[in-house]
Design an enzyme around this catalytic site. Structure first.
Site, PDB file in Angstrom:
ATOM      1  N   SER A 149      -2.378   7.729  13.323  1.00 44.66           N
ATOM      2  CA  SER A 149      -3.053   8.018  12.144  1.00 44.66           C
ATOM      3  C   SER A 149      -3.886   7.000  11.333  1.00 44.66           C
ATOM      4  O   SER A 149      -4.839   7.320  10.517  1.00 44.66           O
ATOM      5  CB  SER A 149      -2.187   8.810  11.312  1.00 44.66           C
ATOM      6  N   ASP A 153      -0.626   8.361   0.311  1.00 46.38           N
ATOM      7  CA  ASP A 153       0.301   9.487   0.494  1.00 46.38           C
ATOM      8  C   ASP A 153       1.502   9.290   1.025  1.00 46.38           C
ATOM      9  O   ASP A 153       2.486  10.183   1.045  1.00 46.38           O
ATOM     10  CB  ASP A 153      -0.073  10.615   1.321  1.00 46.38           C
ATOM     11  N   HIS A 172       0.107   6.248   4.431  1.00 47.54           N
ATOM     12  CA  HIS A 172      -1.378   5.818   4.674  1.00 47.54           C
ATOM     13  C   HIS A 172      -1.834   5.094   3.392  1.00 47.54           C
ATOM     14  O   HIS A 172      -1.611   5.327   2.279  1.00 47.54           O
ATOM     15  CB  HIS A 172      -2.035   6.947   5.330  1.00 47.54           C
TER      16      HIS A 172
END
Length: 381
Positions: free
Chosen positions: A56, A347, A350
């Protein structure tokens, strides 16, 4: 799914601050760029082509396209102002690196609509690991997808049709790998003994990355850019987990055992990169110490204009970490900060657009890379 309600006040000011920060830092790097030559990281002698593999931290929409996930606003609010499949309020490090080469952002390999693969493709998928190797979408699977992409491209060209990347493009492309964080996180989450993580699990993950580099090399790749993992112990996600006391916290407020494991991961990765650099004739493998970059950002956050180095902008629970494993960003009842430019973490896992801008600028400086080559080294010949 309709976008959840958010507190939007101050978003405009956040965007302005982030843009100013990104432009100032990146511009300074691009002027000094490659060890003082004055050419800058963006000076490419040929059209840059980049293929990215990872999780991610590099996913520009692969999970959204491949799994049908929808990440609505406030994801993307600071720059794109729309859902893009990125787990951030704006750009990722890979986006800034592409900007430094004056090329388009990388399209996710799995995105069927609106993709442009002439500058490469992004095979990174949120949640990806290296092991088990055949799990969707592990690093090995991403490599198989790339080989399919390459074969299809060359087949089209051989038939006289238009392919996104030709043989020269594949041969002279940069192959970027940024993976391992999820493997390391899962190892600690499993409750495995620390010695097992260091001496068994990390070497197994590094072996998969080594195999990936060798697979690419024997399929014609010669330019590589490999990122180490970040400081796992500084993630709000890890810090918010219950603990008996704070004895494991360092002077920056991060968990020492997790960061020690991250350091060990990167040391083993760098050793493999050094080994392959000597072993693979004609290959150039740049290994970048992302942990040092991100830890320095957190430890000296005020110098970069950040106020909250260890608290998530988007999450639940409030200070000190604003992270709750049961109510993530976009989850029921979540709250989002007004000015993401003041936060390192978006978050809990990230980074924000503003933090990614600083990380990218440090990568582009070459100071944290071995060997100290500019990011655009592969396209200057």
């Amino acid at each position: 799914m309709a976008p959840p309600p958010t507190r939007s006040g101050g978003v405009a000011s956040a965007a302005v601050v982030m843009v100013v920060l990104a432009v100032a830092v990146l511009a300074a790097v691009l002027v000094a760029g490659d060890g003082g030559s004055g050419e800058g990281a963006a000076a490419c002698g040929r059209r840059p082509v980049v293929f990215a593999f990872g999780d991610s931290n590099t996913d520009t929409g692969g999970a959204a396209a491949g799994m049908g996930y929808y990440f609505p606003l406030p994801e993307g609010r600071a720059f794109f102002r729309r859902a893009t499949g990125r787990l951030s309020d704006g750009r990722l490090v890979i986006d800034y690196l592409c900007e430094s080469l004056n090329m388009s952002y990388l399209s996710p390999y799995l995105e069927a609509l609106g993709s442009d693969f002439t500058g490469g493709a992004n095979f990174a998928i949120s949640g990806a690991t290296t092991l088990p190797a055949n799990a969707p979408f592990a690093l090995h699977v991403q490599l198989q997808q790339f080989l399919h992409f390459k074969q299809r491209s060359l087949d089209l060209i051989a038939r006289g049709e238009r392919g996104p990347v030709d043989a020269d493009g594949f041969r002279n492309a940069l192959y970027l790998i940024d993976i391992g964080q999820n493997d390391l996180s899962a190892a600690f989450g499993s409750g495995a003994p620390y010695d097992d993580i260091i001496h068994q699990r990390i070497p197994a993950v590094i072996s998969e990355i080594k195999d990936a580099i060798m697979t690419l090399y024997y399929n014609g790749a010669k330019y590589f850019w490999v990122h180490g993992t970040g400081p796992l112990g500084c993630l709000p996600q890890k810090l918010a987990a219950p603990r008996a006391d704070d004895s494991d916290l360092d002077h920056s407020g991060c968990l020492k055992p997790l960061n020690d494991a991250s350091y060990e991961f990167n040391n083993q990765l760098r050793a493999v990169c050094d080994q392959l650099s000597s072993q693979l004739r004609g290959a150039t493998i740049v290994c970048t110490d992302v942990l040092a970059i991100k830890y320095e950002l957190i430890a000296n956050h005020t110098a970069y204009g950040f106020e909250e180095p260890l608290m998530a902008c988007c999450g639940y629970g409030g200070p000190p970490y604003n992270y709750n494993a049961n109510v993530s960003c976009l989850g029921p009842g979540f709250r989002v900060c007004e000015d993401g430019a003041k936060f390192v973490s978006w978050d809990g896992v990230h980074y924000t657009d503003a933090a990614n801008a600083v990380v990218a600028a440090k990568i582009l400086s070459s100071e944290f890379s071995t060997p100290k080559l500019p990011f655009g080294y592969f396209c200057k010949e």
